[in-house]
Design a protein around this motif. Structure first.
Motif, mmCIF file in Angstrom:
data_model
loop_
_atom_site.group_PDB
_atom_site.id
_atom_site.type_symbol
_atom_site.label_atom_id
_atom_site.label_comp_id
_atom_site.label_asym_id
_atom_site.label_seq_id
_atom_site.Cartn_x
_atom_site.Cartn_y
_atom_site.Cartn_z
ATOM 1 N N VAL A 1 -45.562 59.161 -65.022
ATOM 2 C CA VAL A 1 -45.991 60.188 -64.518
ATOM 3 C C VAL A 1 -46.646 61.200 -65.295
ATOM 4 C CG1 VAL A 1 -44.967 63.119 -64.770
ATOM 5 C CG2 VAL A 1 -43.524 60.785 -64.408
ATOM 6 N N ASP A 2 -47.935 61.038 -64.460
ATOM 7 C CA ASP A 2 -49.275 62.435 -64.999
ATOM 8 C C ASP A 2 -49.509 63.850 -63.997
ATOM 9 O OD1 ASP A 2 -52.292 62.059 -65.857
ATOM 10 O OD2 ASP A 2 -52.962 61.712 -63.756
ATOM 11 N N ILE A 3 -48.967 64.146 -65.707
ATOM 12 C CA ILE A 3 -49.024 65.341 -66.172
ATOM 13 C C ILE A 3 -50.378 66.213 -66.737
ATOM 14 C CG2 ILE A 3 -47.597 68.187 -66.913
ATOM 15 C CD1 ILE A 3 -45.433 66.151 -66.763
ATOM 16 N N ARG A 4 -50.728 67.153 -66.349
ATOM 17 C CA ARG A 4 -52.414 67.698 -66.939
ATOM 18 C C ARG A 4 -52.133 69.071 -67.461
ATOM 19 N NH1 ARG A 4 -58.329 65.661 -65.144
ATOM 20 N NH2 ARG A 4 -57.817 63.646 -65.487
ATOM 21 N N LEU A 5 -52.702 69.082 -68.825
ATOM 22 C CA LEU A 5 -51.653 70.813 -69.159
ATOM 23 C C LEU A 5 -53.550 71.324 -69.153
ATOM 24 C CD1 LEU A 5 -49.372 69.793 -72.061
ATOM 25 C CD2 LEU A 5 -49.237 70.814 -70.061
ATOM 26 N N TRP B 1 -55.714 75.930 -73.023
ATOM 27 C CA TRP B 1 -54.839 77.199 -73.645
ATOM 28 C C TRP B 1 -53.345 76.561 -73.940
ATOM 29 C CZ3 TRP B 1 -50.873 79.202 -70.762
ATOM 30 C CH2 TRP B 1 -51.151 78.305 -68.509
ATOM 31 N N ALA B 2 -52.911 75.647 -73.014
ATOM 32 C CA ALA B 2 -51.471 75.457 -72.864
ATOM 33 C C ALA B 2 -50.947 74.564 -74.713
ATOM 34 C CB ALA B 2 -50.934 74.531 -72.462
ATOM 35 N N LEU B 3 -52.457 74.279 -75.434
ATOM 36 C CA LEU B 3 -52.020 73.759 -76.415
ATOM 37 C C LEU B 3 -52.919 74.619 -77.158
ATOM 38 C CD1 LEU B 3 -52.605 69.968 -75.597
ATOM 39 C CD2 LEU B 3 -50.774 70.330 -75.835
ATOM 40 N N ALA B 4 -53.387 75.122 -77.380
ATOM 41 C CA ALA B 4 -54.467 75.489 -78.195
ATOM 42 C C ALA B 4 -53.405 77.331 -78.479
ATOM 43 C CB ALA B 4 -55.640 76.918 -77.506
#
Length: 68
Positions: free
Chosen positions: A17-21, A24-27
């Motif tokens: 599965v290729d999901i891009r975040l 800001w979803a990590l920050a």
């Protein structure tokens, strides 16, 4: 009368599965974690810094370990 179905334009060729975040979803969670950690590690700045001596000793020990 059934509607015609359309195939996907880009069928998945790999099994992963290729999901891009967005950045800001990590920050944002990281910023919240660091802020709360700093509030815990610096109890002298708290208005009501009275508490269990064991908790105070634990916080001081964590501060000493992080200062190394």
């Amino acid at each position: 009368m059934p509607a015609p179905t359309h195939p996907r334009p880009h069928p998945a060729t790999s099994g992963r599965v290729d999901i891009r975040l967005p950045w800001w979803a990590l920050a944002l969670p990281l910023l919240a974690f660091v802020t709360l950690l700093l509030l815990i590690l610096n109890p002298a700045d708290a208005q009501a810094a009275t508490g269990d001596p064991a908790i105070t000793q634990l916080v001081e020990r964590v501060q000493q370990l992080m200062a190394r």
